[in-house]
Scaffold this motif. Sequence first.
Motif, mmCIF file in Angstrom:
data_model
loop_
_atom_site.group_PDB
_atom_site.id
_atom_site.type_symbol
_atom_site.label_atom_id
_atom_site.label_comp_id
_atom_site.label_asym_id
_atom_site.label_seq_id
_atom_site.Cartn_x
_atom_site.Cartn_y
_atom_site.Cartn_z
ATOM 1 N N SER A 161 0.932 -1.287 0.075
ATOM 2 C CA SER A 161 -0.039 0.290 -0.119
ATOM 3 C C SER A 161 0.806 1.071 0.047
ATOM 4 C CB SER A 161 -0.580 0.108 0.981
ATOM 5 O OG SER A 161 -0.196 -0.061 2.309
ATOM 6 N N ALA A 162 1.834 0.937 0.289
ATOM 7 C CA ALA A 162 2.933 2.787 -0.105
ATOM 8 C C ALA A 162 3.766 2.675 -1.404
ATOM 9 C CB ALA A 162 3.726 2.194 1.284
ATOM 10 N N PHE A 167 -2.140 0.608 6.872
ATOM 11 C CA PHE A 167 -2.545 0.487 5.400
ATOM 12 C C PHE A 167 -3.127 0.444 5.433
ATOM 13 C CE2 PHE A 167 -5.512 -2.884 3.763
ATOM 14 C CZ PHE A 167 -4.958 -2.982 3.159
ATOM 15 N N ALA A 168 -4.518 1.685 6.071
ATOM 16 C CA ALA A 168 -5.576 2.618 5.495
ATOM 17 C C ALA A 168 -5.112 4.160 5.191
ATOM 18 C CB ALA A 168 -6.123 2.570 6.598
ATOM 19 N N ALA A 169 -4.081 4.302 6.154
ATOM 20 C CA ALA A 169 -3.203 5.845 6.051
ATOM 21 C C ALA A 169 -2.508 5.013 4.228
ATOM 22 C CB ALA A 169 -2.184 5.640 7.647
ATOM 23 N N ASN A 170 -2.353 4.588 4.332
ATOM 24 C CA ASN A 170 -1.262 4.848 3.018
ATOM 25 C C ASN A 170 -1.903 4.574 2.019
ATOM 26 O OD1 ASN A 170 1.323 4.700 4.316
ATOM 27 N ND2 ASN A 170 1.591 2.221 3.775
ATOM 28 N N GLU A 211 -2.157 8.197 17.088
ATOM 29 C CA GLU A 211 -1.344 9.205 15.679
ATOM 30 C C GLU A 211 -1.686 9.214 14.359
ATOM 31 O OE1 GLU A 211 2.923 8.937 16.996
ATOM 32 O OE2 GLU A 211 3.053 10.739 18.078
ATOM 33 N N GLN A 212 -1.493 7.576 14.421
ATOM 34 C CA GLN A 212 -1.860 7.421 13.193
ATOM 35 C C GLN A 212 -3.360 7.317 12.122
ATOM 36 O OE1 GLN A 212 -0.411 5.426 10.893
ATOM 37 N NE2 GLN A 212 0.807 4.067 11.549
ATOM 38 N N VAL A 213 -4.655 7.605 13.366
ATOM 39 C CA VAL A 213 -6.151 7.384 13.074
ATOM 40 C C VAL A 213 -5.705 9.505 13.179
ATOM 41 C CG1 VAL A 213 -7.814 8.468 14.099
ATOM 42 C CG2 VAL A 213 -6.776 5.749 15.356
ATOM 43 N N VAL A 214 -4.452 9.864 13.670
ATOM 44 C CA VAL A 214 -4.892 11.752 13.377
ATOM 45 C C VAL A 214 -4.567 11.857 11.911
ATOM 46 C CG1 VAL A 214 -4.351 13.888 13.617
ATOM 47 C CG2 VAL A 214 -4.859 12.570 15.342
ATOM 48 N N ARG A 215 -3.194 10.905 11.406
ATOM 49 C CA ARG A 215 -3.101 11.226 10.689
ATOM 50 C C ARG A 215 -3.941 10.305 8.377
ATOM 51 N NH1 ARG A 215 1.181 6.120 7.842
ATOM 52 N NH2 ARG A 215 0.978 7.295 5.716
#
Length: 306
Positions: A209-210, A245-248, A298-302
């Motif tokens: 996903s990156a 995964f979701a953030a990417n 932090e990941q959620v905020v991203r």
Amino acid sequence: MGEPRRTAARAAAMVVVAAGACYCLWRLAAGGRRRRRAGAPGPPADNRPPASTHTMDADALQKLIHLLQATDDPLIQEQALITLSNSAAFSVNQDIIRNLDGLSVIGGMLSDCVPKVKEKALNALNNLSMNIKNQEEIQVYITQVCSSIESAPLNSDLQLAALRLLTNMSVTSDYHHRMINSIPCFLRLLSEGNERTQIQVLKVLVNLSANPAMTRHLLRAQVPSLLLLFDNCINRDILHRALAFAANLKKNMNNEDGTVIQDQYSKDSIFFTLCRDSAPFAQKLASLLHHPDTEVKEQVVRILTQ
């Protein structure tokens, strides 16, 4: 060959394997002693090991590779592969094994019908794949490795060994295209596998996903249970990787002009589950903002700010 001769041949072969294994263990122990004594003065030049040590390494490795080619005994194959895998802990041996054509010999073991032999071959290739030049040769086996993942028993050591190899091979984007057809399989394992399998699958999926070139292929895929991974009660390692995964995907989901092409995705796709204005996913993220783990928040905020 009669049974006594077969037994004698196996015993002789196992002596060779055991000798190689003992040598690798000695080198590991010696390396550990050197690390523990970091900063201590080295031995005088005239007390250092002879330069022929590395030649002995090459000779021992060549014998193991030849033994692997010569025998059809699964027990000998398994032990030889374990020894080769252990030897690959040393970067110099990674090059030696490649130069001795060991990668193709070990790769040939992936066609073996004995699961333990295939598993040990995958473990050896996994250690050898820490070397960029080795990856260039190992990449020809990716399709076969993906097939092994699909056909192996769920949560088996064989399946995990294959996933670990793909994790190393997907760290860079060079070979991602070889894994596209296996995305549905990865996502099925994400739904059906145990925690150990889920973590290993997510390592591969985060790497894929990156890569922006993989975004369309991932967003089109379907995994109905994906939202279950975004929960305060889920295993921390799983949650971290699911959020990555979701953030990417959210970062890469837009095309060049910044608009989302929605009509290319089905209602059951990952796109509609995660990357659109999905109320269930938004609720999951809102709940995770209260998670005790700082990195989770932090990941959620991203995700929310992309």
